[in-house]
Design a protein around this motif. Structure first.
Motif, PDB file in Angstrom:
ATOM      1  N   GLY A   1      -2.614  -2.594   6.811  1.00  0.00           N
ATOM      2  CA  GLY A   1      -1.163  -2.511   6.979  1.00  0.00           C
ATOM      3  C   GLY A   1      -0.530  -1.654   5.911  1.00  0.00           C
ATOM      4  O   GLY A   1      -0.600  -1.967   4.721  1.00  0.00           O
ATOM      5  N   GLY A   2       0.069  -0.535   6.330  1.00  0.00           N
ATOM      6  CA  GLY A   2       0.898   0.235   5.410  1.00  0.00           C
ATOM      7  C   GLY A   2       0.170   1.242   4.546  1.00  0.00           C
ATOM      8  O   GLY A   2       0.734   1.749   3.579  1.00  0.00           O
ATOM      9  N   GLY A   3      -1.076   1.577   4.898  1.00  0.00           N
ATOM     10  CA  GLY A   3      -1.821   2.548   4.095  1.00  0.00           C
ATOM     11  C   GLY A   3      -1.857   3.922   4.753  1.00  0.00           C
ATOM     12  O   GLY A   3      -1.512   4.071   5.935  1.00  0.00           O
ATOM     13  N   THR A   4      -2.299   4.923   3.992  1.00  0.00           N
ATOM     14  CA  THR A   4      -2.422   6.289   4.497  1.00  0.00           C
ATOM     15  C   THR A   4      -3.762   6.476   5.206  1.00  0.00           C
ATOM     16  O   THR A   4      -3.917   7.333   6.071  1.00  0.00           O
TER      17      THR A   4
ATOM     18  N   LEU B   1       0.819  -1.219   0.000  1.00  0.00           N
ATOM     19  CA  LEU B   1       0.000   0.000   0.000  1.00  0.00           C
ATOM     20  C   LEU B   1       0.858   1.277   0.000  1.00  0.00           C
ATOM     21  O   LEU B   1       2.081   1.214  -0.020  1.00  0.00           O
ATOM     22  N   SER B   2       0.142   2.413   0.073  1.00  0.00           N
ATOM     23  CA  SER B   2       0.785   3.708  -0.207  1.00  0.00           C
ATOM     24  C   SER B   2       1.941   4.069   0.721  1.00  0.00           C
ATOM     25  O   SER B   2       3.006   4.478   0.253  1.00  0.00           O
ATOM     26  N   ALA B   3       1.751   3.935   2.044  1.00  0.00           N
ATOM     27  CA  ALA B   3       2.781   4.421   2.973  1.00  0.00           C
ATOM     28  C   ALA B   3       4.006   3.511   2.930  1.00  0.00           C
ATOM     29  O   ALA B   3       5.145   3.989   2.820  1.00  0.00           O
ATOM     30  N   THR B   4       3.808   2.185   2.964  1.00  0.00           N
ATOM     31  CA  THR B   4       4.947   1.257   2.883  1.00  0.00           C
ATOM     32  C   THR B   4       5.623   1.373   1.523  1.00  0.00           C
ATOM     33  O   THR B   4       6.848   1.284   1.414  1.00  0.00           O
ATOM     34  N   GLY B   5       4.830   1.587   0.481  1.00  0.00           N
ATOM     35  CA  GLY B   5       5.380   1.714  -0.869  1.00  0.00           C
ATOM     36  C   GLY B   5       6.379   2.859  -0.985  1.00  0.00           C
ATOM     37  O   GLY B   5       7.348   2.778  -1.747  1.00  0.00           O
ATOM     38  N   GLU B   6       6.148   3.948  -0.229  1.00  0.00           N
ATOM     39  CA  GLU B   6       7.095   5.075  -0.281  1.00  0.00           C
ATOM     40  C   GLU B   6       8.422   4.711   0.379  1.00  0.00           C
ATOM     41  O   GLU B   6       9.456   5.291   0.081  1.00  0.00           O
TER      42      GLU B   6
ATOM     43  N   LYS C   1      10.288  -2.527  -4.335  1.00  0.00           N
ATOM     44  CA  LYS C   1       9.554  -3.714  -3.866  1.00  0.00           C
ATOM     45  C   LYS C   1       8.064  -3.560  -4.156  1.00  0.00           C
ATOM     46  O   LYS C   1       7.394  -4.501  -4.564  1.00  0.00           O
ATOM     47  N   ALA C   2       7.562  -2.336  -3.928  1.00  0.00           N
ATOM     48  CA  ALA C   2       6.137  -2.078  -4.172  1.00  0.00           C
ATOM     49  C   ALA C   2       5.823  -2.254  -5.649  1.00  0.00           C
ATOM     50  O   ALA C   2       4.849  -2.907  -6.035  1.00  0.00           O
ATOM     51  N   TRP C   3       6.680  -1.672  -6.494  1.00  0.00           N
ATOM     52  CA  TRP C   3       6.455  -1.760  -7.939  1.00  0.00           C
ATOM     53  C   TRP C   3       6.493  -3.222  -8.392  1.00  0.00           C
ATOM     54  O   TRP C   3       5.608  -3.690  -9.114  1.00  0.00           O
TER      55      TRP C   3
ATOM     56  N   ARG D   1     -13.633   9.579 -15.205  1.00  0.00           N
ATOM     57  CA  ARG D   1     -12.529   9.863 -16.138  1.00  0.00           C
ATOM     58  C   ARG D   1     -12.057  11.289 -15.911  1.00  0.00           C
ATOM     59  O   ARG D   1     -12.843  12.236 -16.064  1.00  0.00           O
ATOM     60  N   THR D   2     -10.777  11.447 -15.550  1.00  0.00           N
ATOM     61  CA  THR D   2     -10.266  12.776 -15.217  1.00  0.00           C
ATOM     62  C   THR D   2      -8.743  12.772 -15.299  1.00  0.00           C
ATOM     63  O   THR D   2      -8.142  11.764 -15.685  1.00  0.00           O
ATOM     64  N   VAL D   3      -8.123  13.897 -14.920  1.00  0.00           N
ATOM     65  CA  VAL D   3      -6.658  13.959 -14.880  1.00  0.00           C
ATOM     66  C   VAL D   3      -6.153  12.966 -13.835  1.00  0.00           C
ATOM     67  O   VAL D   3      -6.670  12.923 -12.722  1.00  0.00           O
ATOM     68  N   MET D   4      -5.152  12.171 -14.190  1.00  0.00           N
ATOM     69  CA  MET D   4      -4.573  11.218 -13.228  1.00  0.00           C
ATOM     70  C   MET D   4      -3.055  11.325 -13.283  1.00  0.00           C
ATOM     71  O   MET D   4      -2.430  10.815 -14.210  1.00  0.00           O
ATOM     72  N   GLU D   5      -2.487  12.041 -12.313  1.00  0.00           N
ATOM     73  CA  GLU D   5      -1.029  12.148 -12.216  1.00  0.00           C
ATOM     74  C   GLU D   5      -0.628  11.763 -10.799  1.00  0.00           C
ATOM     75  O   GLU D   5      -0.280  12.626  -9.979  1.00  0.00           O
ATOM     76  N   PRO D   6      -0.700  10.453 -10.455  1.00  0.00           N
ATOM     77  CA  PRO D   6      -0.434  10.024  -9.081  1.00  0.00           C
ATOM     78  C   PRO D   6       1.002  10.333  -8.675  1.00  0.00           C
ATOM     79  O   PRO D   6       1.908  10.275  -9.505  1.00  0.00           O
ATOM     80  N   SER D   7       1.192  10.652  -7.380  1.00  0.00           N
ATOM     81  CA  SER D   7       2.540  11.026  -6.930  1.00  0.00           C
ATOM     82  C   SER D   7       3.143   9.993  -5.988  1.00  0.00           C
ATOM     83  O   SER D   7       4.198  10.230  -5.420  1.00  0.00           O
ATOM     84  N   THR D   8       2.476   8.851  -5.784  1.00  0.00           N
ATOM     85  CA  THR D   8       3.071   7.779  -4.965  1.00  0.00           C
ATOM     86  C   THR D   8       3.380   6.581  -5.861  1.00  0.00           C
ATOM     87  O   THR D   8       2.734   6.391  -6.892  1.00  0.00           O
ATOM     88  N   VAL D   9       4.331   5.751  -5.405  1.00  0.00           N
ATOM     89  CA  VAL D   9       4.662   4.538  -6.152  1.00  0.00           C
ATOM     90  C   VAL D   9       3.429   3.639  -6.237  1.00  0.00           C
ATOM     91  O   VAL D   9       3.128   3.050  -7.287  1.00  0.00           O
ATOM     92  N   TYR D  10       2.725   3.535  -5.110  1.00  0.00           N
ATOM     93  CA  TYR D  10       1.499   2.726  -5.079  1.00  0.00           C
ATOM     94  C   TYR D  10       0.502   3.227  -6.121  1.00  0.00           C
ATOM     95  O   TYR D  10      -0.053   2.449  -6.911  1.00  0.00           O
ATOM     96  N   GLY D  11       0.292   4.559  -6.143  1.00  0.00           N
ATOM     97  CA  GLY D  11      -0.650   5.145  -7.100  1.00  0.00           C
ATOM     98  C   GLY D  11      -0.209   4.922  -8.537  1.00  0.00           C
ATOM     99  O   GLY D  11      -1.025   4.605  -9.411  1.00  0.00           O
TER     100      GLY D  11
END
Ligand code: AKB
Length: 317
Positions: free
Chosen positions: A183-186, A81-86, A91-93, A136-146
């Motif tokens: 576990g490991g999320g925001t 998830l997001s927090a552990t992924g950062e 590993k997250a990818w 459907r919209t702009v999607m520019e995620p800033s986390t590895v998880y996203g």
């Protein structure tokens, strides 16, 4: 209901997997639902039906179980998830992408009929409209998880269009349950806060008071998952992933809801690195497409969820 249906859940011991396994065993029968994970789960999960140790990144291990149990449907719930992924970007990818390619390729090769793969509100980023975020919209995620979830959505749609793979997905908001810890999320604070309210009557929150995020009680999330998988194939018009929503709140609002049961509960705020992640996500989600296409409807509100959480957790403290 197909008598031939046999289900494999990969990541069955996690927050969603545990409750999904129980629900699918209720619906299809214990022996038709094979739970799997890299570690063993609760006694209830292990004793209620078949269990296999599977690393979601191991194509051969997944294929062996699919062949030996004649699996038709796979629910791929393993993810970082997001927090552990950062903390562990590669590993997250690797986990999030390789596990998805494993099941997409097994479906492409005709070894399974249908896939459920969860996406997340993390596919959205700081440039996405924050209120009533459209399908459907702009999607520019800033986390590895996203980034992994957004990429996964593109691949799901590609495998569906190019190879005819039947893959279904929803973008989960933060999920709240009394049965299994996340576990490991925001969004994990929204579970922890109930435990700390009952145990200490105090909670130090890692997000600030105004951080509004989309959230959902686990029963609604499980219903959405089961319903999208049961929908007729022609009703699934989006094969990337559907927005689904039920409630949005911030730490102050969930505190006020808890105070209706525990009046002397106190919250204080010490935002950490997860604040930036939360600030990049939407506040409210427009899920009208899921409602129109396959009849999604939520049931549980914030105050109803608080009453259920407190009722079920109070015995433990
Ligand atoms: C997280 O916080 O990382 C997850 C999610 C919103 O997908 N709960």
């Amino acid at each position: 209901m197909s008598l031939k249906k046999r289900i494999l859940i990969i990541g069955a011991c996690g927050q969603i997997g545990t409750e999904l396994t129980a629900k699918l065993r209720d619906i299809y029968g214990n022996n038709k639902v094979i739970a799997s994970d890299i570690y063993e789960g609760s006694d209830e999960l292990m004793k209620s039906g078949p269990f296999e140790i599977i690393d979601a990144m191991d194509y051969d291990a997944i294929q062996d179980v699919i062949i030996s149990y004649e699996i038709t449907d796979v629910y791929l719930m393993a993810a970082m998830l997001s927090a552990t992924g950062e903390k562990f970007p590669m590993k997250a990818w690797n986990l999030n992408m390789n596990s998805l390619f494993n099941v997409l390729n097994l479906a492409k090769e005709g070894k399974i009929d249908k896939i459920f793969w969860p996406s997340s509100i993390a596919v959205f980023g700081p440039t996405t409209p924050k209120s009533d975020t459209p399908q459907r919209t702009v999607m520019e995620p800033s986390t590895v998880y996203g980034i992994s979830k957004q990429t996964g959505e593109r691949w799901c749609e590609y495998y569906s269009k190019r190879y005819g793979v039947d893959v279904r997905s929803i973008r989960y908001p933060g999920l709240i349950s009394y049965k299994t810890l996340p576990g490991g999320g925001t969004t994990d604070y929204a579970v922890d806060i109930y435990h700390k309210a009952l145990k200490h009557k105090k909670y130090i929150c890692f997000l600030n008071a105004e951080t509004t995020l989309p959230m959902m009680f686990m029963d609604d999330a499980i219903r959405a998952t089961v319903n999208i998988m049961m929908a007729a194939e022609e009703d699934i018009k989006i094969t990337s992933s559907y927005n689904v929503a039920s409630m949005s709140f911030n730490p102050e609002e969930i505190t006020n809801s808890i105070k209706k049961h525990i009046p002397d509960f106190e919250i204080s705020y010490e935002p950490d690195f997860r604040q930036a992640i939360a600030d990049s996500w939407p506040q409210t989600i427009d899920d009208s497409t899921a409602r129109e296409d396959w009849g999604w409807e939520h049931q549980i509100s914030l105050d109803e969820m608080t009453a259920i959480m407190i009722e079920n957790l109070k015995e433990s403290y």
